[in-house]
Design an enzyme around this catalytic site. Structure first.
Site, PDB file in Angstrom:
ATOM      1  N   CYS A  48      35.352   8.262  28.080  1.00 60.93           N
ATOM      2  CA  CYS A  48      34.760   7.905  26.794  1.00 60.93           C
ATOM      3  C   CYS A  48      33.256   7.683  26.963  1.00 60.93           C
ATOM      4  O   CYS A  48      32.825   6.940  27.848  1.00 60.93           O
ATOM      5  CB  CYS A  48      35.440   6.642  26.275  1.00 60.93           C
ATOM      6  SG  CYS A  48      34.582   5.833  24.915  1.00 60.93           S
ATOM      7  N   GLU A  49      32.469   8.307  26.113  1.00 59.77           N
ATOM      8  CA  GLU A  49      31.019   8.165  26.232  1.00 59.77           C
ATOM      9  C   GLU A  49      30.519   6.806  25.768  1.00 59.77           C
ATOM     10  O   GLU A  49      29.363   6.461  26.010  1.00 59.77           O
ATOM     11  CB  GLU A  49      30.319   9.270  25.443  1.00 59.77           C
ATOM     12  CG  GLU A  49      30.517   9.225  23.948  1.00 59.77           C
ATOM     13  CD  GLU A  49      29.849  10.394  23.233  1.00 59.77           C
ATOM     14  OE1 GLU A  49      29.389  10.190  22.102  1.00 59.77           O
ATOM     15  OE2 GLU A  49      29.781  11.493  23.810  1.00 59.77           O
ATOM     16  N   HIS A  50      31.366   6.021  25.124  1.00 58.17           N
ATOM     17  CA  HIS A  50      30.940   4.710  24.631  1.00 58.17           C
ATOM     18  C   HIS A  50      31.067   3.615  25.687  1.00 58.17           C
ATOM     19  O   HIS A  50      30.257   2.678  25.699  1.00 58.17           O
ATOM     20  CB  HIS A  50      31.749   4.321  23.389  1.00 58.17           C
ATOM     21  CG  HIS A  50      31.594   5.289  22.269  1.00 58.17           C
ATOM     22  ND1 HIS A  50      32.631   5.645  21.431  1.00 58.17           N
ATOM     23  CD2 HIS A  50      30.510   5.998  21.859  1.00 58.17           C
ATOM     24  CE1 HIS A  50      32.197   6.533  20.548  1.00 58.17           C
ATOM     25  NE2 HIS A  50      30.917   6.758  20.783  1.00 58.17           N
ATOM     26  N   HIS A  51      32.083   3.704  26.554  1.00 60.27           N
ATOM     27  CA  HIS A  51      32.302   2.646  27.551  1.00 60.27           C
ATOM     28  C   HIS A  51      32.439   3.181  28.974  1.00 60.27           C
ATOM     29  O   HIS A  51      32.659   2.409  29.903  1.00 60.27           O
ATOM     30  CB  HIS A  51      33.572   1.848  27.210  1.00 60.27           C
ATOM     31  CG  HIS A  51      33.521   1.173  25.881  1.00 60.27           C
ATOM     32  ND1 HIS A  51      34.069   1.721  24.736  1.00 60.27           N
ATOM     33  CD2 HIS A  51      32.963  -0.007  25.500  1.00 60.27           C
ATOM     34  CE1 HIS A  51      33.864   0.920  23.714  1.00 60.27           C
ATOM     35  NE2 HIS A  51      33.195  -0.135  24.139  1.00 60.27           N
TER      36      HIS A  51
ATOM     37  N   GLN B 128      37.072  12.059  21.957  1.00 60.46           N
ATOM     38  CA  GLN B 128      38.206  12.984  21.853  1.00 60.46           C
ATOM     39  C   GLN B 128      38.003  13.966  20.704  1.00 60.46           C
ATOM     40  O   GLN B 128      38.400  15.133  20.796  1.00 60.46           O
ATOM     41  CB  GLN B 128      39.505  12.205  21.673  1.00 60.46           C
ATOM     42  CG  GLN B 128      40.746  13.082  21.698  1.00 60.46           C
ATOM     43  CD  GLN B 128      42.030  12.276  21.677  1.00 60.46           C
ATOM     44  OE1 GLN B 128      42.115  11.211  22.261  1.00 60.46           O
ATOM     45  NE2 GLN B 128      43.033  12.783  20.979  1.00 60.46           N
TER      46      GLN B 128
ATOM     47  N   HIS C 204      43.410   5.856  25.482  1.00 57.67           N
ATOM     48  CA  HIS C 204      42.039   5.484  25.845  1.00 57.67           C
ATOM     49  C   HIS C 204      42.029   4.106  26.509  1.00 57.67           C
ATOM     50  O   HIS C 204      42.437   3.113  25.900  1.00 57.67           O
ATOM     51  CB  HIS C 204      41.149   5.478  24.601  1.00 57.67           C
ATOM     52  CG  HIS C 204      40.913   6.839  24.030  1.00 57.67           C
ATOM     53  ND1 HIS C 204      39.666   7.437  24.024  1.00 57.67           N
ATOM     54  CD2 HIS C 204      41.760   7.747  23.476  1.00 57.67           C
ATOM     55  CE1 HIS C 204      39.753   8.637  23.478  1.00 57.67           C
ATOM     56  NE2 HIS C 204      41.016   8.841  23.130  1.00 57.67           N
TER      57      HIS C 204
END
Length: 207
Positions: free
Chosen positions: A95-98, A136, A164
């Site tokens: 995940c590019e956020h976390h 995703q 996730h």
């Protein structure tokens, strides 16, 4: 800086200056210390190097171009023009956020239009896009777009279902919850009979 990496992702054409290996390992040591541990203790002193090696593997998709992978197609189809589908392609992305992993499977199908792909190439394209920082939703769209661009089929379908870790290990802490995303193009978008067959094949019996 070591070199410049140009991401081949269709919507990310920016050039990125990569830090040196020494800078990368120093950043990992900083994160270990920020977490509250001693990066110089025996169990952690080699961790920065191992993390750098792991990142090279996790994100190797930035160095590969899916267009090249899909560039070879075959016209000898024996008149076959029905769905070609790969089911349960393993997806392991981040995940590019976390920067947390998300793990699951992709189901990919297309309707030939006079040409076909080697089936391993479809799985390879999924892997290339998965080995980048992702959402995703973007991953699903990128796979479909790459096949559309390379093959010009009558339609493409992509369905990804994944869990996730940014949701199961932190935040709301809901393990076992699956995120499902889809992308349909061409006849697989406009013709419900094709779309229904694809979904039946996705959910059909295994083994």
């Amino acid at each position: 800086m070591d070199d410049i990496v140009k991401s081949p992702a269709a919507d990310r054409k920016t050039a990125v200056a990569r830090p040196t290996r020494a800078e990368t390992e120093a950043a990992v040591r900083t994160l270990i210390a920020w977490a509250g541990d001693d990066p110089n203790r025996e169990g952690l002193k080699d961790t920065p190097g191992r993390v750098a090696d792991a990142f090279e593997e996790y994100f190797s998709g930035y160095l590969l171009d899916p267009v090249d992978v899909l560039s070879r197609t075959f016209e000898e189809t024996g008149g076959y023009d029905d769905l070609v589908m790969l089911r349960d392609i393993r997806v392991a992305s981040h995940c590019e956020h976390h920067l947390a992993p998300f793990l699951g499977v992709a189901h990919v199908a297309y309707l030939p239009n006079g040409r076909i792909l080697g089936i391993s190439k479809i799985a390879r394209v999924v892997e290339i896009f998965a080995k980048r920082l992702q959402t995703q939703e973007a991953l699903t769209a990128q796979i479909a777009e790459a096949i559309e661009t390379a093959l010009r089929p009558r339609g493409v379908a992509v369905l990804i279902e994944a869990e996730h870790q940014c949701m199961s290990m932190r935040g709301v802490r809901q393990p076992g919850v699956k995120t499902i995303t889809t992308r349909f193009t061409g006849a697989l978008e406009t013709d419900a009979s094709y779309r229904d067959r694809f979904l039946q094949m996705v959910h059909g019996p295994r083994g």
